[in-house]
Design a protein around this motif. Structure first.
Motif, short mmCIF file in Angstrom:
data_model
loop_
_atom_site.label_atom_id
_atom_site.label_comp_id
_atom_site.label_asym_id
_atom_site.label_seq_id
_atom_site.Cartn_x
_atom_site.Cartn_y
_atom_site.Cartn_z
N PRO A 1 -0.79 1.75 8.20
CA PRO A 1 -2.08 2.45 8.14
C PRO A 1 -2.98 2.01 6.99
O PRO A 1 -4.20 1.97 7.13
N PHE A 2 -2.37 1.68 5.85
CA PHE A 2 -3.17 1.20 4.71
C PHE A 2 -3.78 -0.15 5.04
O PHE A 2 -4.95 -0.42 4.74
N GLY B 1 0.83 -1.21 0.00
CA GLY B 1 0.00 0.00 0.00
C GLY B 1 0.86 1.24 0.00
O GLY B 1 1.93 1.28 0.60
N GLY B 2 0.37 2.27 -0.68
CA GLY B 2 1.10 3.53 -0.75
C GLY B 2 2.20 3.49 -1.79
O GLY B 2 2.68 2.43 -2.19
N GLU B 3 2.57 4.64 -2.28
CA GLU B 3 3.67 4.79 -3.22
C GLU B 3 4.49 5.99 -2.79
O GLU B 3 3.99 6.92 -2.16
N ARG B 4 5.76 5.97 -3.17
CA ARG B 4 6.62 7.14 -3.00
C ARG B 4 7.28 7.43 -4.33
O ARG B 4 7.63 6.51 -5.07
N TYR B 5 7.43 8.71 -4.62
CA TYR B 5 8.02 9.10 -5.89
C TYR B 5 9.47 9.52 -5.72
O TYR B 5 10.13 9.94 -6.66
N SER B 6 9.99 9.36 -4.51
CA SER B 6 11.41 9.45 -4.22
C SER B 6 11.95 8.06 -4.08
O SER B 6 11.28 7.15 -3.59
N GLN B 7 13.18 7.84 -4.53
CA GLN B 7 13.77 6.51 -4.40
C GLN B 7 14.35 6.26 -3.02
O GLN B 7 14.87 5.18 -2.75
N GLN C 1 -9.31 -5.14 12.14
CA GLN C 1 -9.22 -6.21 13.13
C GLN C 1 -7.80 -6.69 13.35
O GLN C 1 -7.52 -7.40 14.34
N ILE C 2 -6.87 -6.37 12.44
CA ILE C 2 -5.46 -6.75 12.66
C ILE C 2 -4.56 -5.51 12.64
O ILE C 2 -3.39 -5.59 12.29
N ALA C 3 -5.12 -4.38 13.02
CA ALA C 3 -4.35 -3.12 12.98
C ALA C 3 -3.05 -3.20 13.77
O ALA C 3 -2.05 -2.57 13.41
N ASP C 4 -3.04 -3.99 14.84
CA ASP C 4 -1.86 -4.09 15.69
C ASP C 4 -1.09 -5.39 15.49
O ASP C 4 -0.25 -5.76 16.33
N ALA C 5 -1.34 -6.08 14.40
CA ALA C 5 -0.66 -7.35 14.16
C ALA C 5 0.85 -7.16 14.07
O ALA C 5 1.35 -6.13 13.60
N LYS C 6 1.59 -8.15 14.53
CA LYS C 6 3.04 -8.12 14.44
C LYS C 6 3.45 -8.20 12.97
O LYS C 6 2.94 -9.03 12.21
#
Length: 426
Positions: free
Chosen positions: A320-321, A302-308, A328-333
Motif C-alpha cells: 500500500p505504501f 515503507g511503514g514501521e512496526r514497533y513489535s519484533q 501505476q505499479i500498484a499491482d506489480a509482481k
C-alpha cells in the motif's frame, strides 16, 4: 531476525562469500571486533591495515543484520541537519561534524580502493511530503551553500518529474554526493579486503560478554579471546552483550524499530518511475524510501512496526505504501520481501565512544550506510593513537532510554507512535 538472507533481494543476488570457520578454543590478538556489519568490517579492515592482529566475531554471517537488510541508500550527513548541529553545538563543532559526515565519503573510497562490485550509483533525492517540508529543505540547502559551499539542487514541484514519476511530493533536494548501492555486496567486498589484510573472520560465533579490564577478555561460543582492545559493533544486538558487571550497559541507549522492504520483479517502465536513477527518501517521520536495482526492480521500504514480530505477509504490508507513491505499479509482481531491526537512539544521533580499552559504535538510527564505515575507520585511527577525529563523533550527546529493562521499549514505542500519528494527520 533469524531467516536466511536469501529471502531478500540482496541475499538472492549476492556475490559468493565463502563460509568462515567457528571459534575453536581460546585465542589472543590485538583487537577483537564483535559484529560483522559495515561498522565491524570497516573497523577490522582499518585496524589490520595499521598492523594490528584482528579477530572478528559474527553471530550469524557477515551483513546478516541491518547492514544486509537496509534500503541501500547513501545519504550524506546525520539525522540532524547541519544548521541544527550548529544551533545546538556551536560553529566549531558543526564545522568538524560537517567535514566528517558530509564531505567524507569513506564508502566510495573503499569501493574504489578494493574494486568492490556493488552497483554504486550517484544521486539522492530528499522528497518533501508537505509544502512546509519543502520550504525547510530549501532553507537548509541555502544554508549549506552559504556556510560550507556545499552544493545541491533545489527541485521545485514542477521539476520533480525529472527524478520521480509521482505527483505526491511538493519538491525536494537532489544531492549528487549521495547515492545507492547493493549493501550485501559492499559488505562482502569489505570482508574479502579484510581477509586479504589478515583479519581472522569467525562466523556462527556468538559473543556473550566482555570482561573490560586492562586487557579485555571476550567470552564467546567456542572459547575466550584475550585482546588489547575490543570493538563493539553489534548495533541492534548490543543489548545481548554483557560487560564486567553482568549488565548489557550499551543496550540501554537504543531501541529496535522493525523496517520492511520489498523488491518487485524487473519492471519494463522502471526508468519512468525514477528517471534520474536516484535513491529517494521522503520527509515523513515514518518515511518511504525507494530506488531501482541494477536489474530494474523497484526496491521500496515503507511503514514501521514497533513489535519484533514481522507481519505475516511482508509484501502485503509494504505494497500500500508503494501504491500510494506509484499507483501505476500498484499491482506489480513482488519477488522479495524482507525486514530487519534498526537501532534508534533517543536523539537520533549515533552513540559512539570508548570505555577504557573497549570501543563501541551503534544507534545510527536508519542513517548509517555512510557513517558506519567512517565510524569503524575512526575507531581504528583512535586505537592507533590519533583520537581527534574520533572524538568529534564520540562527543555527540547521548542518554539511555528511560524505563529500565522492562519499560524502556514500551515507553519509547509510545513516543514513536505519537510522531507516526502526526504523519497521518498531515
Amino acid at each position: 531476525m533469524s531467516e536466511p538472507l536469501t529471502y531478500s533481494y540482496y541475499g538472492g543476488s549476492a556475490h559468493r562469500w565463502p563460509p568462515q570457520p567457528r571459534l575453536d578454543g581460546d585465542r589472543y590478538c590485538d583487537v577483537v571486533v564483535i559484529g560483522g556489519g559495515f561498522t565491524g568490517l570497516a573497523a577490522a579492515l582499518a585496524c589490520a591495515e595499521r598492523g594490528f592482529s584482528v579477530i572478528l566475531l559474527e553471530k550469524e554471517k557477515i551483513a546478516f543484520g541491518a547492514s544486509g537488510r537496509n534500503g541501500g541508500q547513501l545519504i550524506p550527513g546525520l539525522r540532524w541537519t547541519a544548521s541544527e548541529l550548529e544551533k545546538d553545538f556551536g560553529p566549531e563543532r558543526a564545522d568538524a561534524l560537517f567535514e566528517l559526515c558530509w564531505r567524507q565519503n569513506r564508502v566510495k573510497a573503499r569501493i574504489q580502493k578494493h574494486n568492490i562490485d556493488c552497483d554504486l550509483k550517484a544521486g539522492h533525492l530528499e522528497a518533501a511530503w508537505t509544502s512546509a517540508d519543502f520550504d525547510a529543505m530549501r532553507r537548509e540547502a541555502e544554508y549549506l551553500s552559504a556556510r560550507f559551499g556545499y552544493q545541491s539542487d533545489v527541485v521545485a514541484k514542477p521539476g520533480m518529474g525529472a527524478h520521480i514519476g509521482s505527483k505526491l511530493y511538493h519538491g525536494g533536494i537532489y544531492d549528487l554526493q549521495g547515492g545507492h548501492f547493493h549493501p550485501i555486496n559492499y559488505a562482502i567486498g569489505l570482508g574479502k579486503a579484510a581477509l586479504a589484510a589478515g583479519v581472522n573472520i569467525l562466523e556462527d560465533c556468538r559473543a556473550f560478554g566482555v570482561e573490560d579490564g586492562v586487557q579485555p577478555v571476550v567470552s564467546a561460543l567456542g572459547g575466550a579471546i584475550r585482546a588489547s582492545h575490543v570493538i563493539l559493533a553489534a548495533d541492534s544486538w548490543m543489548s545481548e552483550i554483557w560487560m564486567r558487571d553482568g549488565e548489557p550497559r550499551l543496550g540501554r541507549y537504543t531501541v529496535p524499530i522493525m523496517n520492511y522492504n520489498i523488491a518487485t520483479a524487473p519492471l519494463a517502465n522502471a526508468d519512468t518511475l525514477l528517471p534520474s536513477d536516484a535513491a529517494v527518501a521522503d520527509s515523513r517521520f515514518v518515511l518511504n524510501y525507494f530506488r531501482l536495482s541494477a536489474d530494474k526492480r523497484l526496491i521500496f521500504g515503507g511503514g514501521e512496526r514497533y513489535s519484533q514480530t514481522p507481519p505475516r505477509d511482508i509484501a502485503a504490508f509494504v505494497r500500500p505504501f508503494m501504491a500510494q507513491v506509484f499507483p501505476q505499479i500498484a499491482d506489480a509482481k513482488i519477488d522479495y520481501g524482507w525486514g530487519g531491526a534498526v537501532a534508534v537512539t533517543m536523539n537520533r544521533l549515533p552513540h559512539i565512544g570508548r570505555r577504557g580499552n573497549v570501543f563501541y559504535a551503534h544507534g545510527f538510527s536508519g542513517h548509517g550506510a555512510l557513517v558506519t564505515t567512517l565510524a569503524g575507520e575512526l575507531i581504528a585511527e583512535a586505537m592507533a593513537g590519533t583520537a581527534e577525529r574520533f572524538d568529534v563523533l564520540a562527543n555527540l550527546p547521548s542518554k539511555p532510554f528511560p524505563g529500565g529493562k522492562w519499560l524502556r521499549r514500551p515507553l519509547a514505542t509510545l513516543g514513536l507512535l505519537y510522531y507516526a500519528m502526526k504523519d497521518k494527520l498531515g
